[in-house]
Design an enzyme around this catalytic site. Structure first.
Site, PDB file in Angstrom:
ATOM      1  CB  THR A  48      -8.034  35.588 -77.712  1.00 16.80           C
ATOM      2  OG1 THR A  48      -7.249  36.326 -76.781  1.00 16.80           O
ATOM      3  CG2 THR A  48      -8.353  34.225 -77.131  1.00 16.80           C
ATOM      4  CB  THR A  49     -11.034  35.866 -82.064  1.00 12.91           C
ATOM      5  OG1 THR A  49     -11.703  36.302 -80.872  1.00 12.91           O
ATOM      6  CG2 THR A  49     -12.064  35.292 -83.017  1.00 12.91           C
ATOM      7  CE1 TYR A 111      -1.070  27.200 -65.368  1.00  9.00           C
ATOM      8  CE2 TYR A 111       1.140  27.992 -64.910  1.00  9.00           C
ATOM      9  CZ  TYR A 111       0.184  27.010 -64.825  1.00  9.00           C
ATOM     10  OH  TYR A 111       0.480  25.832 -64.195  1.00  9.00           O
ATOM     11  CE1 TYR A 137      -9.948  40.917 -74.137  1.00  4.06           C
ATOM     12  CE2 TYR A 137      -8.273  39.768 -75.416  1.00  4.06           C
ATOM     13  CZ  TYR A 137      -9.564  39.857 -74.948  1.00  4.06           C
ATOM     14  OH  TYR A 137     -10.476  38.877 -75.288  1.00  4.06           O
ATOM     15  NE  ARG A 142     -10.489  33.560 -74.810  1.00  4.43           N
ATOM     16  CZ  ARG A 142     -10.426  32.392 -75.422  1.00  4.43           C
ATOM     17  NH1 ARG A 142      -9.441  31.552 -75.145  1.00  4.43           N
ATOM     18  NH2 ARG A 142     -11.327  32.039 -76.324  1.00  4.43           N
ATOM     19  CE  LYS A 165     -11.835  42.181 -76.847  1.00  6.23           C
ATOM     20  NZ  LYS A 165     -11.310  41.113 -77.726  1.00  6.23           N
ATOM     21  CB  ILE A 207     -12.368  44.556 -79.861  1.00  8.26           C
ATOM     22  CG1 ILE A 207     -11.626  45.884 -80.059  1.00  8.26           C
ATOM     23  CG2 ILE A 207     -11.623  43.427 -80.558  1.00  8.26           C
ATOM     24  CD1 ILE A 207     -10.234  45.929 -79.469  1.00  8.26           C
TER      25      ILE A 207
END
Length: 289
Positions: A48-49, A111, A137, A142, A165, A207
């Site tokens: 994502t980052t 979503y 994750y 998010r 994560k 992470i």
């Protein structure tokens, strides 16, 4: 796959961009050298980052290839492969070259908010299809849906799912995973400021976003905590408490890219719909530095 490969600090790498918003490979090389010199344990590519939502499939492949060539096996690489279309993700896995990739990090579907059984089935299909181990994750902030401890623990029984994560911020949920997980399953902090307390009850590292900008200091904190030196680890943790919220104030990776620009690693440029850090945010980061 030895769990020790993913013990310690993994860096959720940003993707540097030029002022024209193409991938800045000079900046990326500087970032790789900077983080590796900081004694991090592994790198996460296309998470994502990395603004993976706005990089093309061709760019993703080029970035991965560049990083593999530059790192040359010095540390393990984890590749971000997640999505909310299970079949499309399976197709992507089938067409991906996994040479040099040690594991994938797969975010829970965003979503469409599947049920826990839907999340479970999604990851079973991913794990069955992936030629390398899978790290789950969980980041409800998010995705708008949580992977519960029960679902995580069921998935942990799959031979090809090696860890999670955990970025839910729910410490009770994380403790439940730590208590009941199979010994070989790895609990990884997905929230930089919760890393030390999570290690205290069974996490094996983090992470990290902060580790882009402070790789040596963050790695030292994690190693101290893993060695049981929690007083010293907490002292380093306290130094991050004021700066960490600013990294997310205008969304991630806006804040950490502003820091990297300040350190001369790469520019603060991001792609729409994100915007570069405001002058106000940059000024407050500067004051904290």
């Amino acid at each position: 796959m030895g769990r020790e490969k993913f013990t310690g600090t993994g860096v959720a790498l940003v993707t540097p961009f030029t002022k024209e918003l193409t991938v800045d490979y000079t900046g990326l090389q500087k970032l790789l050298d900077f983080t590796l010199d900081g004694n991090v344990n592994y790198l996460v590519v296309n998470g994502t980052t990395a603004e993976s939502a706005t990089t093309t499939e061709a760019e993703k492949a080029e970035i991965l290839s560049f990083i593999k060539k530059h790192v040359q096996g010095r540390v393990p690489l984890v590749y971000g492969l997640g999505g909310n279309n299970t079949q499309q993700l399976l197709d992507t896995i089938a067409s991906t070259d996994f040479e040099g990739i040690d594991a994938i990090l797969s975010v829970s579907p965003a979503y469409n908010k599947p049920s826990q059984l839907g999340i479970y089935q999604h990851f079973l299909h991913i794990a069955d299809a992936s030629p390398v181990p899978v790290i789950l994750y969980n980041v409800p902030g998010r995705t708008s849906s949580n992977i519960t401890a029960d679902t995580t623990l069921k998935l942990a029984l799959h031979d090809n799912i090696i860890g999670i994560k955990e970025a839910s911020g729910n410490m009770e949920q994380c403790m439940s995973i730590a208590k009941h997980k199979p010994e070989q399953f790895i609990l990884i902090s997905g929230d930089d400021l919760l890393t030390v307390p999570m290690i205290s009850f069974g996490a094996e590292g983090a992470i990290s976003v902060l580790a882009n900008a402070f790789p040596e200091k963050f790695s030292e904190m994690v190693q101290l905590a893993l060695a049981g030196n929690f007083k010293q680890a907490a002292s380093l943790l306290h130094s991050f408490i004021d700066i960490n919220p600013l990294l997310y104030e205008e969304s991630n990776p806006v804040g950490v890219k502003a820091l990297l620009e300040r350190f001369g690693i790469c520019s603060a440029n991001v792609r729409l719909p994100l915007l570069e850090a405001t002058s106000g945010l940059k000024n407050r980061l500067e004051k904290l530095l």
